[in-house]
Design a protein around this motif. Structure first.
Motif, PDB file in Angstrom:
ATOM      1  N   LEU A  96       0.810  -1.282   0.122  1.00 22.10           N
ATOM      2  CA  LEU A  96      -0.023   0.066  -0.296  1.00 22.10           C
ATOM      3  C   LEU A  96       0.864   1.061   0.212  1.00 22.10           C
ATOM      4  O   LEU A  96       1.869   1.357   0.883  1.00 22.10           O
ATOM      5  N   PHE A  97       0.617   2.110  -0.901  1.00 23.05           N
ATOM      6  CA  PHE A  97       1.470   3.424  -1.011  1.00 23.05           C
ATOM      7  C   PHE A  97       0.954   4.598  -0.451  1.00 23.05           C
ATOM      8  O   PHE A  97      -0.272   4.903  -0.599  1.00 23.05           O
ATOM      9  N   LEU A  98       1.653   5.465   0.285  1.00 21.85           N
ATOM     10  CA  LEU A  98       1.189   6.669   0.831  1.00 21.85           C
ATOM     11  C   LEU A  98       2.197   7.705   0.755  1.00 21.85           C
ATOM     12  O   LEU A  98       3.375   7.572   1.185  1.00 21.85           O
ATOM     13  N   GLY A  99       1.876   8.449  -0.121  1.00 26.02           N
ATOM     14  CA  GLY A  99       3.237   9.564  -0.358  1.00 26.02           C
ATOM     15  C   GLY A  99       2.426  10.632  -1.440  1.00 26.02           C
ATOM     16  O   GLY A  99       1.182  10.593  -1.864  1.00 26.02           O
ATOM     17  N   PHE A 100       3.086  11.472  -2.078  1.00 24.86           N
ATOM     18  CA  PHE A 100       2.884  12.661  -2.785  1.00 24.86           C
ATOM     19  C   PHE A 100       2.984  12.144  -4.270  1.00 24.86           C
ATOM     20  O   PHE A 100       2.489  12.937  -5.078  1.00 24.86           O
ATOM     21  N   HIS A 101       3.820  11.164  -4.612  1.00 25.56           N
ATOM     22  CA  HIS A 101       3.984  10.926  -5.942  1.00 25.56           C
ATOM     23  C   HIS A 101       3.321   9.422  -6.314  1.00 25.56           C
ATOM     24  O   HIS A 101       4.064   8.421  -5.918  1.00 25.56           O
ATOM     25  N   ILE A 102       2.038   9.329  -6.616  1.00 20.27           N
ATOM     26  CA  ILE A 102       1.641   7.950  -6.965  1.00 20.27           C
ATOM     27  C   ILE A 102       1.004   8.133  -8.242  1.00 20.27           C
ATOM     28  O   ILE A 102       0.142   8.550  -8.434  1.00 20.27           O
ATOM     29  N   SER A 103       1.744   7.128  -9.246  1.00 14.64           N
ATOM     30  CA  SER A 103       1.153   7.439 -10.686  1.00 14.64           C
ATOM     31  C   SER A 103       0.061   6.724 -11.025  1.00 14.64           C
ATOM     32  O   SER A 103      -0.868   7.564 -11.483  1.00 14.64           O
ATOM     33  N   SER A 104      -0.326   5.494 -10.567  1.00 12.97           N
ATOM     34  CA  SER A 104      -1.672   5.082 -10.903  1.00 12.97           C
ATOM     35  C   SER A 104      -2.220   4.340  -9.454  1.00 12.97           C
ATOM     36  O   SER A 104      -1.891   3.289  -9.270  1.00 12.97           O
ATOM     37  N   PRO A 105      -2.780   5.181  -8.608  1.00 10.95           N
ATOM     38  CA  PRO A 105      -3.259   4.579  -7.228  1.00 10.95           C
ATOM     39  C   PRO A 105      -4.122   3.514  -7.361  1.00 10.95           C
ATOM     40  O   PRO A 105      -4.965   3.438  -8.342  1.00 10.95           O
ATOM     41  N   LYS A 106      -3.927   2.568  -6.416  1.00  7.80           N
ATOM     42  CA  LYS A 106      -4.832   1.300  -6.500  1.00  7.80           C
ATOM     43  C   LYS A 106      -5.474   1.458  -5.266  1.00  7.80           C
ATOM     44  O   LYS A 106      -5.123   2.197  -4.194  1.00  7.80           O
ATOM     45  N   LYS A 107      -6.298   0.481  -5.013  1.00 12.54           N
ATOM     46  CA  LYS A 107      -7.041   0.449  -3.703  1.00 12.54           C
ATOM     47  C   LYS A 107      -6.355   0.538  -2.321  1.00 12.54           C
ATOM     48  O   LYS A 107      -5.381  -0.326  -2.185  1.00 12.54           O
ATOM     49  N   GLY A 108      -6.749   1.311  -1.683  1.00 10.10           N
ATOM     50  CA  GLY A 108      -5.772   1.683  -0.257  1.00 10.10           C
ATOM     51  C   GLY A 108      -4.940   2.619  -0.329  1.00 10.10           C
ATOM     52  O   GLY A 108      -4.619   3.304   0.476  1.00 10.10           O
ATOM     53  N   ASP A 109      -4.360   2.961  -1.643  1.00  6.95           N
ATOM     54  CA  ASP A 109      -3.187   3.867  -1.911  1.00  6.95           C
ATOM     55  C   ASP A 109      -3.686   5.227  -1.529  1.00  6.95           C
ATOM     56  O   ASP A 109      -4.884   5.390  -1.703  1.00  6.95           O
ATOM     57  N   VAL A 110      -2.884   6.266  -0.847  1.00  9.46           N
ATOM     58  CA  VAL A 110      -3.391   7.313  -0.387  1.00  9.46           C
ATOM     59  C   VAL A 110      -2.332   8.540  -1.052  1.00  9.46           C
ATOM     60  O   VAL A 110      -1.142   8.365  -0.619  1.00  9.46           O
ATOM     61  N   LEU A 111      -2.875   9.181  -1.924  1.00 15.38           N
ATOM     62  CA  LEU A 111      -1.977  10.458  -2.412  1.00 15.38           C
ATOM     63  C   LEU A 111      -2.351  11.497  -1.519  1.00 15.38           C
ATOM     64  O   LEU A 111      -3.432  12.166  -1.443  1.00 15.38           O
ATOM     65  N   LEU A 112      -1.050  12.134  -1.117  1.00 13.58           N
ATOM     66  CA  LEU A 112      -1.088  13.341  -0.214  1.00 13.58           C
ATOM     67  C   LEU A 112      -0.709  14.589  -0.925  1.00 13.58           C
ATOM     68  O   LEU A 112       0.059  14.542  -2.027  1.00 13.58           O
ATOM     69  N   GLU A 113      -1.280  15.532  -0.351  1.00 10.44           N
ATOM     70  CA  GLU A 113      -1.038  17.069  -1.028  1.00 10.44           C
ATOM     71  C   GLU A 113       0.026  17.781  -0.383  1.00 10.44           C
ATOM     72  O   GLU A 113       0.895  18.291  -0.874  1.00 10.44           O
ATOM     73  N   ASN A 114       0.001  17.692   1.116  1.00  6.38           N
ATOM     74  CA  ASN A 114       1.054  18.156   1.824  1.00  6.38           C
ATOM     75  C   ASN A 114       1.118  17.474   3.077  1.00  6.38           C
ATOM     76  O   ASN A 114       0.743  16.538   3.468  1.00  6.38           O
ATOM     77  N   ASN A 115       2.210  18.071   4.169  1.00  9.74           N
ATOM     78  CA  ASN A 115       2.341  17.504   5.444  1.00  9.74           C
ATOM     79  C   ASN A 115       1.163  17.568   6.145  1.00  9.74           C
ATOM     80  O   ASN A 115       1.059  16.572   7.318  1.00  9.74           O
ATOM     81  N   ASN A 116       0.485  18.435   6.314  1.00  7.24           N
ATOM     82  CA  ASN A 116      -0.735  18.416   6.940  1.00  7.24           C
ATOM     83  C   ASN A 116      -1.820  17.227   6.812  1.00  7.24           C
ATOM     84  O   ASN A 116      -2.191  16.523   7.631  1.00  7.24           O
ATOM     85  N   ASP A 117      -1.546  17.136   5.610  1.00  2.95           N
ATOM     86  CA  ASP A 117      -2.421  15.982   4.922  1.00  2.95           C
ATOM     87  C   ASP A 117      -1.751  14.452   5.441  1.00  2.95           C
ATOM     88  O   ASP A 117      -2.613  13.660   5.811  1.00  2.95           O
ATOM     89  N   TYR A 118      -0.634  14.739   5.510  1.00  4.36           N
ATOM     90  CA  TYR A 118       0.243  13.416   5.857  1.00  4.36           C
ATOM     91  C   TYR A 118      -0.157  12.800   7.500  1.00  4.36           C
ATOM     92  O   TYR A 118      -0.499  11.805   7.670  1.00  4.36           O
ATOM     93  N   MET A 119      -0.176  14.240   8.234  1.00  8.82           N
ATOM     94  CA  MET A 119      -0.496  13.729   9.672  1.00  8.82           C
ATOM     95  C   MET A 119      -1.774  13.182   9.618  1.00  8.82           C
ATOM     96  O   MET A 119      -2.185  12.564  10.462  1.00  8.82           O
ATOM     97  N   LYS A 120      -2.842  13.742   9.237  1.00  9.72           N
ATOM     98  CA  LYS A 120      -4.214  13.688   9.114  1.00  9.72           C
ATOM     99  C   LYS A 120      -4.367  12.129   8.703  1.00  9.72           C
ATOM    100  O   LYS A 120      -5.235  11.592   9.106  1.00  9.72           O
ATOM    101  N   LYS A 121      -3.657  11.489   7.715  1.00 13.36           N
ATOM    102  CA  LYS A 121      -4.031  10.292   7.041  1.00 13.36           C
ATOM    103  C   LYS A 121      -3.244   9.256   7.572  1.00 13.36           C
ATOM    104  O   LYS A 121      -3.200   8.093   7.162  1.00 13.36           O
ATOM    105  N   LEU A 122      -2.107   9.565   8.226  1.00 17.10           N
ATOM    106  CA  LEU A 122      -1.167   8.571   8.480  1.00 17.10           C
ATOM    107  C   LEU A 122      -1.660   7.429   9.297  1.00 17.10           C
ATOM    108  O   LEU A 122      -1.547   6.047   8.901  1.00 17.10           O
ATOM    109  N   TYR A 123      -2.310   7.757  10.509  1.00 16.44           N
ATOM    110  CA  TYR A 123      -2.858   6.334  11.254  1.00 16.44           C
ATOM    111  C   TYR A 123      -3.851   5.655  10.508  1.00 16.44           C
ATOM    112  O   TYR A 123      -3.805   4.455  10.613  1.00 16.44           O
TER     113      TYR A 123
END
Ligand code: TXA
Ligand code: MG
Length: 319
Positions: free
Chosen positions: A253-280
């Motif tokens: 499962l990928f969590l980050g700012f650069h996901i070329s073709s997101p699959k089920k569960g992958d989380v594309l982030l916009e910024n670090n606020n988003d990172y904090m909010k979605k990490l857990y």
């Protein structure tokens, strides 16, 4: 046990006063709370979380004038409360005589949450509420109501419904019991921001940051496994992160700012606020989806990076 799930703080405050446990949202993460003045109620938190018995709890208050009944308030603490409270800052202060649950320590971590629901529960309970994050010890903290209900319905007296945590990771913990402030846990409120403020007040210019360098953990919480899902957590810089994706493992499962073709569960982030909010929630989902690995991209190098890296490296360490 029948769990009262409601947005009405009044009956839940009553349950707290009767020695029950109530899970409630704050602006950081969900907490599992008990009356701080009843050691037997606080003991139940340790049982249900399987929390190591020497790891103290943060006591939550509505106003710092109530904190003064229990703790010495050095000048710097008063300044910090005035500037950053209510908010994601917990201060460790020396205690006074008045009895409160401190886990046997001569100090107490205190925090005023910036969350209408949490504050209304404190008002209804009329006592301080000791509350660690609402999760099994060592597992990711919870930031969504559905996760809270799945984990705690039937196990606690009450669950408060309300606005879900806006920030997503736990408060900054600052120890003010010795001459110089010591950062025990980084959070969204960065050390730089605190230091800059203190400088303008002419109080102190340096906060000691011992996390990861001290042999003797100053905060009992530092020595335990934290935030880890069953899935393995991996942290990679952008290029390696993209390369992993191109290998296309279905159990990742990928969590980050650069996901070329997101699959089920992958989380594309916009910024670090988003990172904090979605990490857990992403770590929780990885296990729910049966993923074997969570591949995290390095956070952006801003003031929030330290807190995000702290949580991810602890989830990686698993010890
Ligand atoms: O954002 C938060 O702080 C959340 C919400 C619910 O308020 N609470 C939270 O509590 O994260 P917990 O128990 O998961 O983390 C509290 C941390 C632990 O690492 C603990 O060891 C440390 O604060 N701590 C608490 N009291 C302390 C004390 N007297 N001295 C040193 N460290 C203390
Ligand atoms: Mg915790």
């Amino acid at each position: 046990m029948k769990t009262l799930i409601t947005e009405d703080p009044v009956p839940l405050g009553q349950l707290i006063r009767e020695g029950g446990l109530v899970v409630f949202p704050t602006e950081t993460v969900f907490g599992i709370g008990a009356d701080s003045t009843q050691a037997s109620a606080c003991a139940k938190i340790y049982e249900i979380k399987k929390r190591p018995k020497d790891n103290p709890l943060i006591a939550h208050f509505r106003h710092w004038s109530a904190i003064e009944e229990y703790c010495e308030i050095p000048k710097i603490a008063k300044q910090l409360f005035q500037k950053f409270s209510p908010g994601p800052l917990a201060l460790v202060l020396p205690t006074k005589e008045k009895p409160i649950f401190t886990c046997g320590l001569p100090s107490l971590a205190v925090r005023i949450p910036n969350h209408a629901g949490a504050l209304s529960l404190l008002e209804a309970a009329k006592v301080p509420i000791s509350a660690p994050s609402a999760n099994l010890s060592g597992r990711p903290s919870l930031t969504r109501i559905e996760d809270v209900i799945r984990e705690f319905d039937g196990k606690v007296e009450g669950i408060l419904l309300g606005e879900i945590p806006e920030i997503g990771i736990e408060s900054t913990v600052l120890d003010l019991t010795s001459e110089h402030p010591v950062l025990l846990r980084p959070g969204m409120l960065s050390v730089e921001r605190i230091e800059n403020y203190l400088k303008t007040e002419g109080i102190v210019s340096k906060i000691n940051q011992i996390e990861g360098t001290s042999l003797q953990p100053l905060s009992p919480g530092m020595k335990y496994r934290h935030y880890a899902p069953d899935a393995q957590v991996i942290l990679l810089p952008k290029d390696a992160f993209l390369e992993f994706q191109s290998k296309g493992e279905t159990n990742d499962l990928f969590l980050g700012f650069h996901i070329s073709s997101p699959k089920k569960g992958d989380v594309l982030l916009e910024n670090n606020n988003d990172y904090m909010k979605k990490l857990y929630s992403t770590l929780v989902d990885a296990d729910l989806l049966g993923k074997k690995r969570v591949i995290c991209e390095m956070p952006k190098p801003d003031e929030y990076a330290k807190a995000i890296l702290n949580r991810i490296t602890k989830a990686i360490a698993r010890s």
